[in-house]
Design a protein around this motif. Structure first.
Motif, mmCIF file in Angstrom:
data_model
loop_
_atom_site.group_PDB
_atom_site.id
_atom_site.type_symbol
_atom_site.label_atom_id
_atom_site.label_comp_id
_atom_site.label_asym_id
_atom_site.label_seq_id
_atom_site.Cartn_x
_atom_site.Cartn_y
_atom_site.Cartn_z
ATOM 1 N N PRO A 22 -8.643 24.471 -5.038
ATOM 2 C CA PRO A 22 -8.932 24.865 -3.655
ATOM 3 C C PRO A 22 -9.654 26.216 -3.609
ATOM 4 C CG PRO A 22 -6.602 25.155 -4.129
ATOM 5 C CD PRO A 22 -7.224 24.539 -5.354
ATOM 6 N N PHE A 23 -10.736 26.278 -2.840
ATOM 7 C CA PHE A 23 -11.485 27.521 -2.682
ATOM 8 C C PHE A 23 -11.328 28.109 -1.284
ATOM 9 C CE2 PHE A 23 -13.423 27.053 -6.710
ATOM 10 C CZ PHE A 23 -14.063 28.236 -7.003
ATOM 11 N N GLY A 24 -10.926 27.279 -0.335
ATOM 12 C CA GLY A 24 -10.792 27.802 1.009
ATOM 13 C C GLY A 24 -10.050 26.861 1.920
ATOM 14 N N GLU A 25 -9.681 27.389 3.085
ATOM 15 C CA GLU A 25 -8.943 26.601 4.059
ATOM 16 C C GLU A 25 -9.365 27.006 5.463
ATOM 17 O OE1 GLU A 25 -4.385 25.475 5.315
ATOM 18 O OE2 GLU A 25 -4.728 27.200 4.043
ATOM 19 N N VAL A 26 -9.474 26.019 6.329
ATOM 20 C CA VAL A 26 -9.722 26.229 7.747
ATOM 21 C C VAL A 26 -8.518 25.671 8.483
ATOM 22 C CG1 VAL A 26 -11.153 25.583 9.718
ATOM 23 C CG2 VAL A 26 -12.226 26.102 7.532
ATOM 24 N N SER A 27 -7.952 26.478 9.379
ATOM 25 C CA SER A 27 -6.798 26.029 10.150
ATOM 26 C C SER A 27 -6.891 26.592 11.562
ATOM 27 C CB SER A 27 -5.496 26.479 9.478
ATOM 28 O OG SER A 27 -5.472 27.885 9.353
ATOM 29 N N THR A 28 -6.117 25.999 12.461
ATOM 30 C CA THR A 28 -6.086 26.519 13.824
ATOM 31 C C THR A 28 -5.331 27.842 13.822
ATOM 32 O OG1 THR A 28 -4.109 25.226 14.276
ATOM 33 C CG2 THR A 28 -6.213 24.246 14.906
ATOM 34 N N ARG A 29 -5.708 28.716 14.741
ATOM 35 C CA ARG A 29 -5.028 30.012 14.850
ATOM 36 C C ARG A 29 -3.775 29.827 15.688
ATOM 37 N NH1 ARG A 29 -9.354 34.146 16.862
ATOM 38 N NH2 ARG A 29 -7.531 35.463 16.790
ATOM 39 N N PHE A 35 -10.286 29.201 15.198
ATOM 40 C CA PHE A 35 -9.934 28.746 13.862
ATOM 41 C C PHE A 35 -9.940 29.913 12.886
ATOM 42 C CE2 PHE A 35 -11.649 25.278 16.219
ATOM 43 C CZ PHE A 35 -10.758 24.252 15.950
ATOM 44 N N HIS A 36 -9.067 29.834 11.914
ATOM 45 C CA HIS A 36 -8.946 30.838 10.860
ATOM 46 C C HIS A 36 -9.525 30.242 9.578
ATOM 47 C CE1 HIS A 36 -7.219 34.064 8.475
ATOM 48 N NE2 HIS A 36 -6.824 33.141 7.633
ATOM 49 N N ALA A 37 -10.375 30.994 8.890
ATOM 50 C CA ALA A 37 -10.949 30.549 7.618
ATOM 51 C C ALA A 37 -10.558 31.534 6.520
ATOM 52 C CB ALA A 37 -12.471 30.468 7.723
ATOM 53 N N SER A 38 -10.061 31.000 5.421
ATOM 54 C CA SER A 38 -9.706 31.795 4.241
ATOM 55 C C SER A 38 -10.527 31.285 3.076
ATOM 56 C CB SER A 38 -8.228 31.629 3.895
ATOM 57 O OG SER A 38 -7.420 32.055 4.952
ATOM 58 N N LEU A 39 -11.226 32.190 2.416
ATOM 59 C CA LEU A 39 -12.062 31.842 1.273
ATOM 60 C C LEU A 39 -11.545 32.598 0.060
ATOM 61 C CD1 LEU A 39 -14.611 30.528 0.046
ATOM 62 C CD2 LEU A 39 -15.897 32.504 0.852
ATOM 63 N N LEU A 40 -11.119 31.869 -0.959
ATOM 64 C CA LEU A 40 -10.574 32.483 -2.168
ATOM 65 C C LEU A 40 -11.613 32.414 -3.280
ATOM 66 C CD1 LEU A 40 -8.252 33.751 -3.720
ATOM 67 C CD2 LEU A 40 -7.441 31.446 -4.239
ATOM 68 N N LEU A 41 -12.141 33.576 -3.641
ATOM 69 C CA LEU A 41 -13.105 33.692 -4.733
ATOM 70 C C LEU A 41 -12.518 34.593 -5.809
ATOM 71 C CD1 LEU A 41 -16.356 34.233 -2.643
ATOM 72 C CD2 LEU A 41 -15.650 32.160 -3.822
ATOM 73 N N GLN A 46 -11.139 36.370 1.317
ATOM 74 C CA GLN A 46 -11.868 36.751 2.524
ATOM 75 C C GLN A 46 -11.314 35.936 3.681
ATOM 76 O OE1 GLN A 46 -16.088 36.299 1.975
ATOM 77 N NE2 GLN A 46 -16.070 37.324 0.006
ATOM 78 N N ASN A 47 -10.948 36.615 4.768
ATOM 79 C CA ASN A 47 -10.415 35.963 5.959
ATOM 80 C C ASN A 47 -11.311 36.265 7.147
ATOM 81 O OD1 ASN A 47 -7.834 34.889 4.986
ATOM 82 N ND2 ASN A 47 -7.348 37.032 4.629
ATOM 83 N N ARG A 48 -11.577 35.235 7.961
ATOM 84 C CA ARG A 48 -12.374 35.419 9.180
ATOM 85 C C ARG A 48 -11.883 34.455 10.241
ATOM 86 N NH1 ARG A 48 -18.556 35.855 8.407
ATOM 87 N NH2 ARG A 48 -18.407 35.822 10.650
ATOM 88 N N SER A 49 -12.146 34.806 11.486
ATOM 89 C CA SER A 49 -11.812 33.944 12.615
ATOM 90 C C SER A 49 -13.087 33.454 13.270
ATOM 91 C CB SER A 49 -10.971 34.715 13.634
ATOM 92 O OG SER A 49 -9.751 35.086 13.054
ATOM 93 N N PHE A 50 -13.056 32.217 13.772
ATOM 94 C CA PHE A 50 -14.220 31.597 14.394
ATOM 95 C C PHE A 50 -13.786 30.852 15.645
ATOM 96 C CE2 PHE A 50 -15.183 32.033 9.936
ATOM 97 C CZ PHE A 50 -16.498 32.460 9.924
ATOM 98 N N ALA A 51 -14.699 30.734 16.579
ATOM 99 C CA ALA A 51 -14.427 29.992 17.802
ATOM 100 C C ALA A 51 -14.515 28.487 17.559
ATOM 101 C CB ALA A 51 -15.394 30.412 18.901
ATOM 102 N N GLN A 58 -18.511 26.044 7.707
ATOM 103 C CA GLN A 58 -19.785 26.488 7.131
ATOM 104 C C GLN A 58 -19.624 27.830 6.414
ATOM 105 O OE1 GLN A 58 -22.605 24.490 7.132
ATOM 106 N NE2 GLN A 58 -23.187 25.985 5.581
ATOM 107 N N PHE A 59 -18.764 28.710 6.937
ATOM 108 C CA PHE A 59 -18.467 29.980 6.274
ATOM 109 C C PHE A 59 -17.947 29.746 4.857
ATOM 110 C CE2 PHE A 59 -14.925 32.944 5.289
ATOM 111 C CZ PHE A 59 -15.666 34.095 5.054
ATOM 112 N N LEU A 60 -17.060 28.757 4.698
ATOM 113 C CA LEU A 60 -16.531 28.459 3.367
ATOM 114 C C LEU A 60 -17.611 27.910 2.446
ATOM 115 C CD1 LEU A 60 -13.068 26.842 4.168
ATOM 116 C CD2 LEU A 60 -13.609 29.229 3.701
ATOM 117 N N LEU A 61 -18.405 26.971 2.959
ATOM 118 C CA LEU A 61 -19.478 26.404 2.134
ATOM 119 C C LEU A 61 -20.487 27.469 1.721
ATOM 120 C CD1 LEU A 61 -20.095 23.061 4.041
ATOM 121 C CD2 LEU A 61 -18.975 23.363 1.821
ATOM 122 N N ASP A 62 -20.872 28.329 2.651
ATOM 123 C CA ASP A 62 -21.823 29.402 2.333
ATOM 124 C C ASP A 62 -21.241 30.370 1.309
ATOM 125 O OD1 ASP A 62 -23.608 28.303 4.137
ATOM 126 O OD2 ASP A 62 -23.171 29.756 5.726
#
Length: 106
Positions: A22-29, A35-41, A46-51, A58-62
């Protein structure tokens, strides 16, 4: 080449898997819209929030794509970027006539 796929569960969470890892997860806030996105590199979490869910995914894929590009040599990175950013014009193709001869490009 990397194999990336999404695994979705019933709670609305989506996990980005590269191979089996697993490299990342998107979940509801919780208790908030969006939505909350967590990217593990290897460089850290890296954590970010999105509407919108699509933006979070796309944040995780990028992020994974950027990480993979950084692992390549500068020459390989240039070739990949040129192939994806500067497509070559369509090449004319030769057409075989029923007689077996080759006709001029159309």
């Amino acid at each position: 080449m990397l194999r990336a796929r999404w695994r979705h569960d019933t709670s609305g969470s989506s996990v980005l898997l590269i191979g089996a890892r697993p490299f990342g997860e998107v979940s509801t806030r919780r208790s908030k819209p969006g939505f909350h996105a967590s990217l593990l590199l290897p460089t850290g979490l890296q954590n970010r929030s999105f509407a919108q869910r699509e933006a979070a995914m796309q944040f995780l894929l990028d992020g994974v794509e950027d990480h993979v590009l950084l692992q390549l040599t500068p020459a390989a990175r240039t070739v990949l970027l040129r192939l994806s950013d500067d497509p070559a014009p369509a090449m004319p193709h030769q057409v075989r006539e029923p007689t077996g001869t080759v006709a001029a490009p159309r």
